[in-house]
Design a protein around this motif. Structure first.
Motif, short mmCIF file in Angstrom:
data_model
loop_
_atom_site.label_atom_id
_atom_site.label_comp_id
_atom_site.label_asym_id
_atom_site.label_seq_id
_atom_site.Cartn_x
_atom_site.Cartn_y
_atom_site.Cartn_z
N PHE A 78 0.83 -1.21 0.00
CA PHE A 78 0.00 0.00 0.00
C PHE A 78 0.87 1.26 0.00
O PHE A 78 0.62 2.19 -0.78
CB PHE A 78 -0.92 -0.01 1.22
CG PHE A 78 -1.77 1.22 1.35
CD1 PHE A 78 -2.92 1.37 0.57
CD2 PHE A 78 -1.43 2.23 2.22
CE1 PHE A 78 -3.70 2.50 0.67
CE2 PHE A 78 -2.20 3.37 2.33
CZ PHE A 78 -3.35 3.51 1.55
N ASN A 79 1.88 1.29 0.85
CA ASN A 79 2.76 2.46 0.91
C ASN A 79 3.53 2.67 -0.39
O ASN A 79 3.76 3.80 -0.81
CB ASN A 79 3.73 2.35 2.08
CG ASN A 79 3.08 2.68 3.40
OD1 ASN A 79 1.99 3.23 3.45
ND2 ASN A 79 3.74 2.32 4.48
N VAL A 80 3.95 1.59 -1.02
CA VAL A 80 4.67 1.70 -2.29
C VAL A 80 3.74 2.30 -3.35
O VAL A 80 4.15 3.18 -4.12
CB VAL A 80 5.22 0.33 -2.74
CG1 VAL A 80 5.69 0.36 -4.19
CG2 VAL A 80 6.36 -0.10 -1.83
N ILE A 81 2.50 1.82 -3.38
CA ILE A 81 1.53 2.36 -4.35
C ILE A 81 1.30 3.85 -4.10
O ILE A 81 1.19 4.65 -5.03
CB ILE A 81 0.21 1.57 -4.27
CG1 ILE A 81 0.43 0.15 -4.82
CG2 ILE A 81 -0.91 2.27 -5.04
CD1 ILE A 81 -0.72 -0.80 -4.57
N LYS A 82 1.22 4.24 -2.83
CA LYS A 82 0.98 5.64 -2.47
C LYS A 82 2.24 6.50 -2.50
O LYS A 82 2.18 7.70 -2.26
CB LYS A 82 0.35 5.72 -1.07
CG LYS A 82 -1.05 5.19 -1.01
CD LYS A 82 -1.96 6.10 -1.83
CE LYS A 82 -3.40 5.76 -1.65
NZ LYS A 82 -4.28 6.64 -2.38
N GLY A 83 3.40 5.89 -2.75
CA GLY A 83 4.65 6.64 -2.81
C GLY A 83 5.21 7.02 -1.45
O GLY A 83 5.95 7.99 -1.33
N LYS A 84 4.85 6.28 -0.43
CA LYS A 84 5.34 6.55 0.93
C LYS A 84 6.48 5.60 1.28
O LYS A 84 6.67 4.58 0.64
CB LYS A 84 4.20 6.40 1.94
CG LYS A 84 3.08 7.38 1.73
CD LYS A 84 2.00 7.18 2.76
CE LYS A 84 0.87 8.19 2.55
NZ LYS A 84 -0.16 8.07 3.57
N THR A 85 7.19 5.93 2.36
CA THR A 85 8.29 5.07 2.81
C THR A 85 7.78 3.96 3.73
O THR A 85 6.66 4.04 4.24
CB THR A 85 9.35 5.88 3.57
OG1 THR A 85 8.76 6.37 4.77
CG2 THR A 85 9.89 7.01 2.74
N ASN A 86 8.60 2.98 3.93
CA ASN A 86 8.25 1.83 4.76
C ASN A 86 9.24 1.59 5.89
O ASN A 86 9.26 0.52 6.49
CB ASN A 86 8.18 0.56 3.90
CG ASN A 86 7.01 0.59 2.96
OD1 ASN A 86 5.88 0.57 3.39
ND2 ASN A 86 7.29 0.67 1.67
N TYR A 87 10.05 2.57 6.19
CA TYR A 87 11.10 2.37 7.18
C TYR A 87 10.56 1.92 8.53
O TYR A 87 11.08 0.98 9.14
CB TYR A 87 11.93 3.64 7.37
CG TYR A 87 12.62 4.13 6.13
CD1 TYR A 87 13.46 3.28 5.41
CD2 TYR A 87 12.44 5.42 5.67
CE1 TYR A 87 14.09 3.71 4.27
CE2 TYR A 87 13.08 5.87 4.53
CZ TYR A 87 13.90 5.01 3.83
OH TYR A 87 14.53 5.44 2.70
N GLU A 88 9.51 2.58 9.01
CA GLU A 88 8.99 2.24 10.34
C GLU A 88 8.37 0.83 10.36
O GLU A 88 8.52 0.11 11.34
CB GLU A 88 7.98 3.28 10.84
CG GLU A 88 6.73 3.43 10.01
CD GLU A 88 6.88 4.35 8.80
OE1 GLU A 88 5.93 4.38 8.01
OE2 GLU A 88 7.91 5.00 8.64
N LEU A 89 7.71 0.44 9.27
CA LEU A 89 7.13 -0.90 9.23
C LEU A 89 8.21 -1.98 9.32
O LEU A 89 8.10 -2.93 10.09
CB LEU A 89 6.32 -1.10 7.94
CG LEU A 89 5.05 -0.30 7.80
CD1 LEU A 89 4.45 -0.51 6.42
CD2 LEU A 89 4.06 -0.70 8.87
N TRP A 90 9.25 -1.80 8.52
CA TRP A 90 10.30 -2.81 8.51
C TRP A 90 11.15 -2.76 9.78
O TRP A 90 11.68 -3.79 10.20
CB TRP A 90 11.15 -2.68 7.25
CG TRP A 90 10.32 -3.16 6.08
CD1 TRP A 90 9.69 -2.39 5.16
CD2 TRP A 90 9.96 -4.50 5.80
NE1 TRP A 90 8.97 -3.18 4.30
CE2 TRP A 90 9.12 -4.48 4.67
CE3 TRP A 90 10.25 -5.73 6.38
CZ2 TRP A 90 8.58 -5.64 4.11
CZ3 TRP A 90 9.72 -6.88 5.82
CH2 TRP A 90 8.90 -6.83 4.70
N THR A 91 11.23 -1.60 10.42
CA THR A 91 11.93 -1.53 11.71
C THR A 91 11.19 -2.38 12.73
O THR A 91 11.80 -3.15 13.48
CB THR A 91 12.05 -0.07 12.19
OG1 THR A 91 12.79 0.68 11.22
CG2 THR A 91 12.74 0.01 13.53
N VAL A 92 9.87 -2.26 12.77
CA VAL A 92 9.07 -3.07 13.69
C VAL A 92 9.21 -4.56 13.36
O VAL A 92 9.40 -5.39 14.24
CB VAL A 92 7.58 -2.63 13.66
CG1 VAL A 92 6.71 -3.60 14.43
CG2 VAL A 92 7.43 -1.23 14.20
#
Length: 108
Positions: free
Chosen positions: A47-61
């Motif tokens: 979803f974040n990739v489609i919206k052009g957002k980062t995923n750093y916090e998700l992958w940190t968790v």
């Protein structure tokens, strides 16, 4: 050891650790939760990739969870597999946390 002593110790073990059925249910619940957690992380990443957002916090968790699980296993069951996965997930956790912090501070 007589029969009464054996029964007494067995009852104490069941009272402390639960019976085998309860332990199996807890293990299956943990595995189910881990699977669903992973699916949610992947779905949110897409979803974040489609919206052009980062995923750093998700992958940190995610990497924090994986690192803590692997490290706990290594400290209790000292195998090379657990040590290797703990080290790799630890590195991934530190890198994703650093990327999140740097991005949050505006450092590019």
């Amino acid at each position: 050891m007589d029969k009464e002593e054996i029964l007494k110790r067995s009852r104490m073990n069941v009272a402390e650790d639960g019976d085998e059925r309860e332990q199996l249910i807890n293990l299956k619940a943990y595995e189910c939760g881990r699977f669903i957690f992973t699916i949610v992380i992947v779905a949110l990443t897409i979803f974040n990739v489609i919206k052009g957002k980062t995923n750093y916090e998700l992958w940190t968790v995610f990497f924090t969870f994986c690192f803590s699980e692997s490290a706990y296993k290594y400290f209790h069951i000292k195998t090379k597999k657990n040590m290797t996965t703990a080290i790799l997930f630890g590195i991934a956790f530190v890198c994703s946390l650093a990327a999140f912090i740097l991005y949050s501070l505006g450092v590019k």
